[in-house]
Design a protein around this motif. Structure first.
Motif, PDB file in Angstrom:
ATOM      1  N   LEU A  30       0.754  -1.243  -0.039  1.00 33.50           N
ATOM      2  CA  LEU A  30       0.059  -0.323   0.218  1.00 33.50           C
ATOM      3  C   LEU A  30       0.905   1.207  -0.084  1.00 33.50           C
ATOM      4  O   LEU A  30       1.823   1.438   0.860  1.00 33.50           O
ATOM      5  CB  LEU A  30      -0.896   0.033   1.192  1.00 33.50           C
ATOM      6  N   SER A  31       0.499   2.112  -0.852  1.00 31.53           N
ATOM      7  CA  SER A  31       1.251   3.495  -1.112  1.00 31.53           C
ATOM      8  C   SER A  31       0.295   4.497  -1.201  1.00 31.53           C
ATOM      9  O   SER A  31      -0.789   4.411  -1.878  1.00 31.53           O
ATOM     10  CB  SER A  31       2.310   3.657  -2.138  1.00 31.53           C
ATOM     11  N   VAL A  32       0.425   5.645  -0.491  1.00 29.94           N
ATOM     12  CA  VAL A  32      -0.465   6.743  -0.591  1.00 29.94           C
ATOM     13  C   VAL A  32       0.083   7.934  -1.610  1.00 29.94           C
ATOM     14  O   VAL A  32       1.104   8.148  -1.378  1.00 29.94           O
ATOM     15  CB  VAL A  32      -0.886   7.427   0.837  1.00 29.94           C
ATOM     16  N   GLY A  33      -0.618   8.315  -2.302  1.00 32.92           N
ATOM     17  CA  GLY A  33      -0.133   9.274  -3.550  1.00 32.92           C
ATOM     18  C   GLY A  33      -0.791  10.527  -2.987  1.00 32.92           C
ATOM     19  O   GLY A  33      -0.204  11.595  -3.572  1.00 32.92           O
ATOM     20  N   ALA A  34      -1.713  10.766  -2.533  1.00 37.80           N
ATOM     21  CA  ALA A  34      -2.304  12.220  -1.945  1.00 37.80           C
ATOM     22  C   ALA A  34      -3.285  11.915  -0.882  1.00 37.80           C
ATOM     23  O   ALA A  34      -3.824  10.997  -0.540  1.00 37.80           O
ATOM     24  CB  ALA A  34      -3.063  12.651  -3.248  1.00 37.80           C
ATOM     25  N   ALA A  35      -3.427  12.946   0.071  1.00 34.76           N
ATOM     26  CA  ALA A  35      -4.406  12.870   1.208  1.00 34.76           C
ATOM     27  C   ALA A  35      -4.518  14.585   1.255  1.00 34.76           C
ATOM     28  O   ALA A  35      -3.758  15.207   2.065  1.00 34.76           O
ATOM     29  CB  ALA A  35      -3.890  12.120   2.193  1.00 34.76           C
ATOM     30  N   ALA A  36      -5.852  15.119   0.967  1.00 34.45           N
ATOM     31  CA  ALA A  36      -5.877  16.336   0.924  1.00 34.45           C
ATOM     32  C   ALA A  36      -7.284  16.778   1.526  1.00 34.45           C
ATOM     33  O   ALA A  36      -8.338  16.254   1.009  1.00 34.45           O
ATOM     34  CB  ALA A  36      -5.495  17.088  -0.293  1.00 34.45           C
ATOM     35  N   VAL A  37      -7.562  17.544   2.408  1.00 36.91           N
ATOM     36  CA  VAL A  37      -8.773  17.902   2.889  1.00 36.91           C
ATOM     37  C   VAL A  37      -9.457  19.006   2.182  1.00 36.91           C
ATOM     38  O   VAL A  37      -8.517  20.190   1.987  1.00 36.91           O
ATOM     39  CB  VAL A  37      -8.707  18.294   4.328  1.00 36.91           C
ATOM     40  N   SER A  38     -10.737  19.207   1.854  1.00 38.68           N
ATOM     41  CA  SER A  38     -10.968  20.305   1.174  1.00 38.68           C
ATOM     42  C   SER A  38     -11.088  21.611   2.096  1.00 38.68           C
ATOM     43  O   SER A  38     -11.085  21.453   3.507  1.00 38.68           O
ATOM     44  CB  SER A  38     -12.730  19.992   0.841  1.00 38.68           C
ATOM     45  N   PRO A  39     -11.099  22.727   1.611  1.00 39.67           N
ATOM     46  CA  PRO A  39     -10.733  23.852   2.132  1.00 39.67           C
ATOM     47  C   PRO A  39     -11.955  24.139   3.228  1.00 39.67           C
ATOM     48  O   PRO A  39     -11.821  24.685   4.340  1.00 39.67           O
ATOM     49  CB  PRO A  39     -11.009  25.140   1.344  1.00 39.67           C
ATOM     50  N   ASP A  40     -13.148  23.570   3.100  1.00 43.54           N
ATOM     51  CA  ASP A  40     -14.373  23.737   4.078  1.00 43.54           C
ATOM     52  C   ASP A  40     -14.393  22.508   5.115  1.00 43.54           C
ATOM     53  O   ASP A  40     -15.133  22.772   6.066  1.00 43.54           O
ATOM     54  CB  ASP A  40     -15.607  23.585   3.301  1.00 43.54           C
TER      55      ASP A  40
END
Length: 708
Positions: free
Chosen positions: A142-152
């Motif tokens: 398993l590898s994570v390429g992105a993890a981003a929370v929306s501005p709201d």
């Protein structure tokens, strides 16, 4: 050697001719390129079985090293919470779990920027956004390429790869309910960028040659097809997309090794058209940031910082080590120099905040930081971390108007440390230093020495050892030397298993890296690439000649392009090393760079040269390629690791190299190939699996050095 077996598996010789520029080469092992071929798979599996049998006697030592890595690690732990909007974000690790939990907790006081204390106890209101252990269930990787929370703060966009081929699946999760939205995108590249409206996000995909070539816009919840925002047709260039820290502009960057170009869009209009900031100019690299700058000398901390919109450009148009310039957003060609080019300072980045500018640069072979107010004529002051041989950098600062900065530093002796810093006053506080149980830094020393290469250049070498280790000690010499990558000081709990057994760990900062600026990089690439290899050999020879090491107790180690380095050094001076560890090694560069259909090849021509079009480049690469230059000679013992799903260095390269070495070496030393059958370029995933892989390599090294 413990566990020696009668004979290594031998690959069939199936001669395949290759002719370029009037030169015909017969490759006996070209057939190993097809990893879907059952015969190739069988050969790799046979090598794995042989390696396991040949190293079986090292199992107690491997378990000991693995136990030491665990003992030096606080297995249940928490990162320093980072504030973004109305939440503190952090990661937790739990003893026995391979992967971390991504968590958050609400900010209780909007005016308080002091993070909650690191604790094993849950924070008030804490919730788990993403459990990577659950994501990994049923998968060996398993590898994570992105993890981003929306501005709201409502949605989490994240991507995962479960094979190691670095093709990710993008998913959107409702953080409050934990449910996944229907929005799913297959085959995306690293990273994802939210627009400020929390409704649109941008991602990148790759072409058949694994080049990130297209930027897409996705609308959450929409049944409409995703929109291709930008396509880069020049095969030398790759693309990326991001958002300025001010959240004012979306930025698409297109860059090759030598040239770059940026496009911007007002982030308030995410469906609008991107415009070029400054057209690409062959050989000119630039990076653009948005800043609000005030009149010279105004705006001490806490005063009104109203000003005008500018773009800041870090560029090499005026010199190879880059300079910093500004221009009004309306007239981006009207550059004003803020920090001029210097031959002894390599500017590497500029970070922009509402109150301050942060300049990252290199001097005397080490990274530095300097701070200034956001003035149209900023005056930068260098920050002193208090430890000369160290790595310093900003560490997680997403908020534009944060009153303090997060700065990280570490060294070979100091574990990773996070500081809260107010540059204007000098006020600072240590938020966290990586806990390392059973470790006393007073028992070790680090130093930098300089070795004179054969052409007179002075090559920096970093050395770390236990205080009690003196004289001609067993030594691991590590190197990389490509792509301007810098091997700056880093702490490693695992490395203590070597140091505590009297092994010296040395890093050769050879040409081709960027430690001494762009000139250092340029002098180790293209038709000067041999400097990378001769520098490494000259450092090894100097360690021996000065009584620091001896050839019967010196192991060379490198990965990827560093594998090319140690492979070439092994051909140049096999007598200097008792062992070599080559991790996912790029050891058949000529064959790969001759094939424009392979992943990354066309973009690599600006690093290595184009052997298809240029006979001089072809012959130069042929003459240093580790695979091309295997001959009958007494090679040192060799441990080679690779991964079946590696898309950066195809597993055929190390497989062919080992096959050829086995038929040519005259020393009788052990040559081992270990292939991870469910991994990519970075090797196995999961921290316990990674520790076991490190223990495997370190046990082999310790055995070669007589420290088993």
């Amino acid at each position: 050697m413990p566990g020696e077996t009668a004979a290594s598996p031998v690959a069939d010789r199936r001669p395949t001719p290759r002719t370029y520029h009037g030169d015909t080469v017969v490759d006996d092992y070209a057939w190993l390129a097809d990893t879907e071929d059952p015969e190739v798979r069988a050969y790799l599996e046979a090598q794995n079985e042989y390696t396991a049998a040949a190293t079986a006697g090292l199992e107690p030592l491997r378990e000991a090293v693995f136990g030491e890595i665990k003992a030096h690690t606080q297995e249940t732990d928490m990162s320093v919470p980072l504030r973004r909007g109305g939440f503190w974000y952090f990661a937790r690790t739990v003893e026995g779990s391979q992967y971390p939990l991504q968590c958050r907790a609400p900010v209780r006081d909007a005016h308080d920027w002091t993070p909650p204390e690191v604790s094993a106890e849950k924070l008030p209101g804490e919730s788990v956004m993403l459990d990577l252990n659950a994501e990994a269930e049923g998968h060996d990787f398993l590898s994570v390429g992105a993890a981003a929370v929306s501005p709201d703060g409502r949605l989490l966009a994240y991507s995962v790869d479960t094979s190691g081929d670095e093709r990710f699946t993008l998913r959107i999760k409702d953080i409050e309910t934990g449910s996944l939205l229907a929005d799913t995108v297959e085959g995306v590249f690293y990273g994802v960028t939210w627009a400020p409206d929390s409704r649109h996000l941008f991602y990148v995909t790759v072409d058949d040659a694994w080049r990130p070539d297209r930027v897409w816009r996705h609308e959450i919840g929409s049944a409409a097809a995703d929109v291709e925002v930008y396509r880069e047709d020049d095969q030398r260039f790759g693309v990326g997309v991001g958002l300025t820290r001010s959240r004012r502009y979306l930025v698409i960057s297109a860059s090759s090794s030598l040239t770059s170009e940026a496009r911007v869009l007002d982030a308030a209009d995410p469906t609008g058209e991107f415009t070029v900031v400054r057209p690409r100019e062959e050989g000119v690299e630039y990076h653009v940031e948005h800043a609000v700058l005030s009149g010279a000398g105004s705006g001490a901390s806490g005063t009104d910082r109203s000003g005008e919109d500018y773009f800041l450009f870090l560029h090499n148009r005026s010199g190879i080590n880059f300079e910093l310039a500004s221009a009004p957003v309306e007239t981006p060609d009207a550059w004003t120099v803020l920090v001029p080019h210097r031959a002894d300072v390599r500017l590497t980045d500029v970070e922009v905040f509402a109150r301050r500018l942060v300049l990252e640069y290199r001097r005397d072979g080490l990274p530095r930081l300097a701070f200034a107010a956001t003035d149209v004529q900023p005056e930068f002051s260098e920050w002193d971390p208090g430890e000369q041989l160290s790595t310093v950098a900003l560490s997680g600062n997403p908020e534009w108007d944060a009153p303090r900065l997060r700065v990280g530093y570490e060294s070979y002796l100091t574990p990773a440390t996070i500081l809260d810093l107010v540059p204007e006053t000098g006020e600072s506080a240590v938020l966290r230093r990586q806990p390392v149980p059973e470790y006393d830094p007073e028992g070790y020393v680090q130093e930098r020495v300089w070795v004179t290469a054969r052409d007179g250049e002075r090559v920096p070498v970093s050395v770390v050892r236990a205080v009690a280790t003196t004289g001609a000690a067993p030594t691991v010499l590590y190197g990389y030397g490509s792509y301007e990558v810098c091997l700056d000081p880093w702490f490693s709990a695992a490395r203590l298993s070597l140091l505590d057994r009297g092994v010296v760990f040395a890093v050769a900062h050879v040409r081709g890296g960027g430690e001494l600026g762009r000139r250092w990089y340029d002098d180790g690439k293209m038709l000067r690439k041999n400097h990378t290899f001769t520098d490494f050999v000259d450092v090894a020879a100097d360690l021996v000649e000065t009584g620091r090491a001896s050839p019967d107790r010196l192991v060379a180690m490198g990965g990827s392009a560093g594998g090319l380095l140690v492979g070439a050094a092994m051909n140049l001076a096999p007598e200097l090393f008792c062992g070599v560890v080559a991790q996912v090694p790029f050891v058949d560069p000529l064959t790969s760079i001759l094939d424009p259909d392979l992943p990354l090849t066309v973009g690599e021509w600006e690093e290595w040269g184009n052997p298809l079009a240029d006979a001089e480049v072809y012959r130069y690469m042929r003459d240093y390629s580790p695979y091309e230059n295997v001959t009958a000679r007494p090679y040192p013992a060799l441990l080679v690791t690779t991964s079946l799903n590696d898309t950066r260095v195809l597993p055929t390269e190390p497989a062919k190299w080992v096959a050829k070495l086995l038929t040519h070496t005259t020393s009788g030393n052990q040559i081992l190939l270990k292939t991870e059958m469910a991994a990519g370029h970075g090797g196995v995933s999961g921290r316990y699996s990674s520790w076991r892989e490190t223990a495997f390599e370190y046990a082999w090294i310790l055995d070669r050095l007589g420290r088993a």
